[in-house]
Scaffold this motif. Structure first.
Motif, PDB file in Angstrom:
ATOM      1  N   THR A 122       0.842  -1.190   0.000  1.00 15.34           N
ATOM      2  CA  THR A 122       0.000   0.000   0.000  1.00 15.34           C
ATOM      3  C   THR A 122       0.877   1.239   0.000  1.00 15.34           C
ATOM      4  O   THR A 122       1.811   1.349   0.803  1.00 15.34           O
ATOM      5  N   ASP A 198      -4.066   0.629  -2.856  1.00 14.66           N
ATOM      6  CA  ASP A 198      -4.488  -0.058  -1.640  1.00 14.66           C
ATOM      7  C   ASP A 198      -4.298  -1.548  -1.873  1.00 14.66           C
ATOM      8  O   ASP A 198      -5.081  -2.188  -2.585  1.00 14.66           O
ATOM      9  N   VAL A 252      -3.069   4.773   2.365  1.00 13.45           N
ATOM     10  CA  VAL A 252      -3.974   5.377   1.400  1.00 13.45           C
ATOM     11  C   VAL A 252      -4.282   6.802   1.839  1.00 13.45           C
ATOM     12  O   VAL A 252      -4.071   7.172   2.994  1.00 13.45           O
TER      13      VAL A 252
END
Length: 529
Positions: A122, A198, A252
């Protein structure tokens, strides 16, 4: 706490929270959301994690030079400085008085260690970018891999869109997730790009100026541990233009990362934090330390109002301009009569033309040499604000403008038509547009904010923290840089100076960038406490 009783009979402190410091296709198997669909919501249990790396890529009056601009501003997390190859430094590219990294589209780029970014994990990547050539596809950023890049961010010539690509394999074959913007890139315009991968949700999101324009699902990502992180080039493409304020995160992004976090926001950790799109405060004149002007040429330290930002552009005042005290604070007073009250003084009762103009120190700090110069890049988004109280019986009056040859590129002020209106007018040399709103309660002070939003092609006017008028700038509108000084208290027309202000002005702020409606309200409330 500064107090401005002339404005409304109450105290007006200032607590501005600003930082200095922004359609989808999948080949062949992954799927994309509809254009404009919201990305997966970020879930933050605590304060949002800071970027793991920040590179300013700009030199300012307060920085030591290119070495600092290329250094990682988060060395405690993982010190990853950038190494430049054939890069240039362009004056006044994003902010007047600063230099920004320039890439030539052929051989210049920047690189960092492979550990900077794992494309299989991520991550988020953000940057302010300015593309100056769209004749071919351009690569802004990416991660090198064996056989092909594992991440490519840039401009796609075939579709005329911003684009992100992430393959599922380092070599040939496999699937390639491709997210493309809805908005069309505009050459020469500063734009904020952000990419979020993600790994848990298997999504890839492309943000343009804080809007999630494309989200791709079912993403399979791969990382080459030996592949360097690069800005300005990819396997084949090269970036032509500028890049600044680059950040890499191990998480994120949430919407508040762009607009700013309030202490009251869940997940903020109880602290206010500026957003990625927060404009830069490039000039602020509160008139503390300002000196009234008796004669312009008596002493260079007189007849001026200092800039409280590090850019240190003073407002030089003309003869007769006065600085009034308002119960602990100062404001600039302009009228048509010299302020001396001694009948024996040669200036007593003299009719004067009073205003302030921005000047830049081209000498040394200890031995200044002041020269007329602009504050704002008017060809990009900008914002100006001020508190003002004026005499409507004096007719049309200008609060703030910036010269562009024989006319003002923009002016914020008052017009007597229709019972009195506040007006934010702009000209591109061939056309003029105005956002306006009724002017009421002119016996007290008002907070005026004018926003040129080049991205949305809008001019917006705010009165006392509230949106009051918006006008669109048509497709033919030409954004241009006005090379003249910022003026306080008058404007310029082909027939000569005009719009002389009769009243008092305080807290004149200039920002490079467009303040959002929320930030305008915050500014108003902060100065109204």
């Amino acid at each position: 706490m500064r107090i401005h009783h002339f404005l409304s009979g109450t105290d007006h402190g200032i607590t501005v929270r600003l930082a200095v410091a922004c359609a989808a296709v999948l080949l062949p198997l992954a799927t994309a959301t509809a254009a404009g669909a919201a990305p997966p919501t970020a879930s933050l249990a605590g304060p949002p994690a800071a970027p793991r790396a920040i590179w300013g890529l700009e030199t300012h009056p307060w920085t030591s030079g290119p070495e600092e601009a290329l250094s990682d501003q988060q060395p405690a997390l993982d010190d990853t400085p950038l190494t430049g190859t054939n890069i240039g430094w362009e004056d006044d590219a994003r902010i007047l008085g600063s230099k920004t990294v320039s890439l030539d589209g052929r051989s210049s780029y920047l690189s960092a260690s492979p550990a900077t970014l794992s494309t299989a994990a991520t991550f988020s990547f953000t940057a302010w970018v300015r593309l100056t050539d769209t004749s071919v596809s351009r690569t802004l950023a990416g991660k090198a891999g064996a056989g092909r890049d594992t991440l490519t961010v840039g401009y796609d010539k075939a579709t005329n869109r911003w684009q992100v690509r992430m393959p599922s394999k380092t070599g040939k074959g496999g699937r390639v997730a491709v997210a493309r913007s809805v908005s069309v890139p505009r050459a020469g315009l500063w734009t904020h790009l952000a990419v979020t991968h993600d790994a848990d949700a298997r999504t890839l999101t492309l943000w343009v100026n804080g809007t999630a324009e494309a989200t791709v699902s079912r993403v399979e990502a791969v990382n080459d541990p030996a592949g360097e992180f690069r800005l300005g080039r990819g396997d084949t493409g090269w970036w032509q233009g500028n890049v600044a304020q680059v950040r890499v995160y191990d998480r994120v992004l949430a919407g508040q990362d762009f607009t700013g976090w309030l202490a009251s926001d869940p997940g903020s950790g109880g602290f206010d934090q500026s957003g990625l799109l927060t404009p830069w405060l490039v000039g602020r004149w509160s008139f503390e330390g300002a000196t009234a002007c008796y004669e312009e040429d008596l002493d260079p330290t007189l007849c001026s109002a200092p800039d409280s930002t590090a850019f240190d552009r003073q407002l030089t005042l003309t003869r007769g301009a006065y600085v009034v005290s308002n119960g602990g604070g100062n404001a600039l007073e302009l009228n048509d009569t010299h302020w001396v009250d001694d009948p024996s003084d040669p200036h007593y009762g003299e009719t004067t033309r009073e205003y302030g103009r921005s000047q830049v120190n081209v000498g040394r700090p200890a031995n200044p040499v002041w020269q007329d110069g602009p504050v704002l890049l008017t060809g990009q988004s900008f914002t100006v604000s001020a508190w003002v109280r004026l005499d409507p019986a004096r007719g049309a009056q200008t609060v703030i403008s910036q010269d562009d040859g024989d006319r003002s590129a923009f002016h914020l002020g008052f017009e007597p038509a229709d019972g009195g209106r506040w007006v934010f007018g702009l000209t591109d040399g061939s056309a003029t547009v105005s956002a306006s709103a009724p002017a009421a309660d002119l016996d007290r002070g008002h907070h005026l904010v004018a926003v040129l939003d080049a991205t949305r092609r809008q001019a917006r006017l705010h009165i006392d923290g509230t949106p009051a008028g918006t006008v669109g700038l048509g497709a033919a509108w030409q954004f241009r840089q006005a090379a003249g000084s910022l003026l306080v208290g008058r404007s310029t027309t082909p027939a000569g100076p005009a719009g002389w202000l009769f009243g008092e002005i305080d807290d004149v702020n200039a920002y490079q960038g467009a303040l959002s409606d929320m930030d305008v309200q915050r500014l108003f409330l902060g100065q109204s406490v």
